[in-house]
Design an enzyme around this catalytic site. Structure first.
Site, short mmCIF file in Angstrom:
data_model
loop_
_atom_site.label_atom_id
_atom_site.label_comp_id
_atom_site.label_asym_id
_atom_site.label_seq_id
_atom_site.Cartn_x
_atom_site.Cartn_y
_atom_site.Cartn_z
N LYS A 78 -37.12 1.62 20.62
CA LYS A 78 -35.88 1.55 21.38
C LYS A 78 -36.17 0.93 22.72
O LYS A 78 -37.27 1.04 23.26
CB LYS A 78 -35.23 2.93 21.53
CG LYS A 78 -35.98 3.95 22.37
CD LYS A 78 -35.81 3.84 23.86
CE LYS A 78 -34.33 3.81 24.23
NZ LYS A 78 -34.19 3.61 25.73
N THR A 85 -36.59 1.43 29.61
CA THR A 85 -37.32 2.57 29.00
C THR A 85 -37.41 2.13 27.56
O THR A 85 -36.41 1.94 26.95
CB THR A 85 -36.44 3.76 29.17
OG1 THR A 85 -36.18 3.86 30.52
CG2 THR A 85 -37.07 4.96 28.61
N THR A 100 -30.53 4.52 23.48
CA THR A 100 -29.73 4.88 24.66
C THR A 100 -28.68 3.79 24.84
O THR A 100 -27.62 3.85 24.25
CB THR A 100 -30.60 5.05 25.93
OG1 THR A 100 -31.48 3.93 26.06
CG2 THR A 100 -31.42 6.32 25.84
N GLU A 126 -29.89 -5.27 27.86
CA GLU A 126 -28.56 -4.81 28.27
C GLU A 126 -27.67 -5.98 28.66
O GLU A 126 -27.98 -6.75 29.57
CB GLU A 126 -28.69 -3.81 29.42
CG GLU A 126 -29.26 -2.48 28.96
CD GLU A 126 -29.56 -1.52 30.09
OE1 GLU A 126 -29.66 -0.32 29.80
OE2 GLU A 126 -29.70 -1.96 31.24
N SER A 152 -22.94 8.02 34.39
CA SER A 152 -21.66 8.58 33.97
C SER A 152 -21.35 8.22 32.54
O SER A 152 -20.40 8.74 31.98
CB SER A 152 -20.53 8.09 34.87
OG SER A 152 -20.47 6.67 34.89
N ASN A 190 -25.33 -0.95 34.09
CA ASN A 190 -26.21 -0.18 34.99
C ASN A 190 -25.54 0.35 36.23
O ASN A 190 -26.06 1.25 36.90
CB ASN A 190 -27.42 -1.06 35.36
CG ASN A 190 -28.40 -1.14 34.21
OD1 ASN A 190 -29.14 -0.20 33.95
ND2 ASN A 190 -28.38 -2.25 33.49
#
Length: 407
Positions: free
Chosen positions: A179, A190, A153, A276, A407, A402
């Site tokens: 992942k 996740t 993702t 991230e 979007s 985040n």
């Protein structure tokens, strides 16, 4: 044990593939499949979040109630979490579509999803994607890569590990992919992990090994303090290596467990290092603890501290934040006996001795912290236990990613 270039197809009898079904609003791959030639013993560990996604519920039932497992189908883009009975029904529909396409039993198909919470799966797209897998899975290195890419993702890179080891002259292989980049926190942070092996092992021992190993691997990582609704690690063993079946906790079982530990730890570290917006893997080792529990509590508290993580991003040896995080962890220790070190490929530096600064060089500390893998070591001088937690720095980009994730 030998480390090899491979993923979920490294073990005998496992095929995989990844493709773009069209779930995401871009041109990235978003569905993966892993299939074994033969039925597999299966093990799984799942999120501790009370809010559990539909695939978690489905897989728990397959792992604990089905006679065997033989395939895993994964979609990225939509998590199928907080979707009620309709969402659970879609898990059954996905399993049935795989079973029909590959002539398998429906209750032998494991299902995983990752992505946005609260949306229903676009089943027309997913069903078409599953049908498109027909004739595609291969037992090749490239097929494993495609599968690893399809489950991503916000990950910036795919994550794979594989090893071989010997059992009484027979070569056994373990391979895996995972992942995870955000919504990662200890206790099945996740995050999705899929591990395949051709070892022949009793089902109960397979489950025991995974459960114990997850505590020291995937449960010791954190990116942002959010434990996901979808966290799952699935392990399949098809017995095709030809080894004498492992039925007790003997030396061969310990060999398997050691190799499985390595695979899970390396996959976990890859997730932590790809947090991230992260620029480095942040490793925290607590040594000299009086118990394993104390060491785990202290290391997790440090690695999850937002102030410590931002200091690591700024290459700032702000060791007071580390000692502070230890102090509010709930573990008891004497702060006036703690030694703290920073270590990386650029050197090792003792910055705190018995709770106070060593008068270290800030320039040398900054050099050590300017690495893609930074390690902090805290010695509490109370015993012989230790634990290691893995995380990453906290950067501007984490907020950017985040703030507009949907979007």
């Amino acid at each position: 044990m030998n480390i090899i270039d491979g993923g979920v197809t490294a073990a005998k009898g496992f095929s995989a593939y990844g493709l773009r079904a069209g779930i995401k609003n871009n041109d990235k791959k978003d569905m993966a499949i892993v299939i074994s030639e033969k039925p597999c013993a299966a093990a799984g560990t799942f999120t501790t979040n009370v809010v559990k996604a539909a695939p978690v519920k489905w897989d728990y039932k397959v792992v604990n109630e089905s006679e065997y497992a033989q395939a895993i189908v994964v979609n990225s883009g939509v998590a199928n979490a907080c979707t009620g009975e309709e969402g659970y029904g879609y898990c059954k529909d996905m399993a049935k579509a795989v079973a029909d396409t590959f002539s398998l039993k429906e209750d032998s198909v494991l299902v995983a999803s990752t992505g946005v919470i609260g949306k229903q799966l676009p089943m027309d797209i997913i069903t078409a994607g599953i049908k498109a897998f027909a004739g595609k899975p291969e037992n090749t290195r490239e097929a494993a890569r495609l599968a690893a890419e399809a489950i991503m993702t916000t990950d910036t890179k795919s994550k794979e590990v594989a090893v071989t080891f010997d059992i009484d002259g027979v070569t056994v292989t373990i391979g895996g992919m995972c992942k995870g980049s955000g919504m990662i926190h200890p206790n099945m942070a996740t995050m999705l992990g899929f591990v395949t092996t051709d070892i022949d092992i009793e089902d109960g021992l397979l489950k025991k090994a995974l459960k114990e190993i997850v505590n020291d691997t995937f449960n010791m990582i954190s990116v942002d303090g959010d434990t996901s609704t979808n966290d799952s690690v699935l392990l399949l063993a098809n017995g095709m290596s030809g080894n004498a079946k492992i039925t007790k906790e003997d030396d061969n079982y310990l060999k398997f467990k050691e190799a499985l530990m390595y695979v899970n730890r390396e996959l976990a570290k890859k997730i932590a290092g790809d947090g991230e917006g992260a620029t480095c893997l942040f490793e925290v080792q607590v040594v000299g603890a009086e118990s394993k529990e104390q060491a785990v509590t202290l290391s997790k508290s440090i690695v999850t501290s937002s102030l410590t993580k931002t200091a690591i991003f700024g290459h700032d040896a702000n060791w007071g934040r580390i000692l502070c995080a230890m102090g509010y962890s709930g573990a008891q220790f004497d702060p006036e006996k703690v030694d703290i070190y920073f270590e990386s490929e650029n050197g090792k530096l003792k910055i705190v001795e018995d709770g106070t600064s060593t008068g270290y060089s800030e320039e040398e500390a900054t050099k050590i912290l300017s690495s893609e893998h930074v390690k902090a070591i805290a010695d509490v001088k109370m015993g012989n236990y230790e634990a290691t937690a893995y995380g990453c720095d906290l950067t501007f980009d984490y907020v950017k990613i985040n703030a507009d994730y949907r979007s």
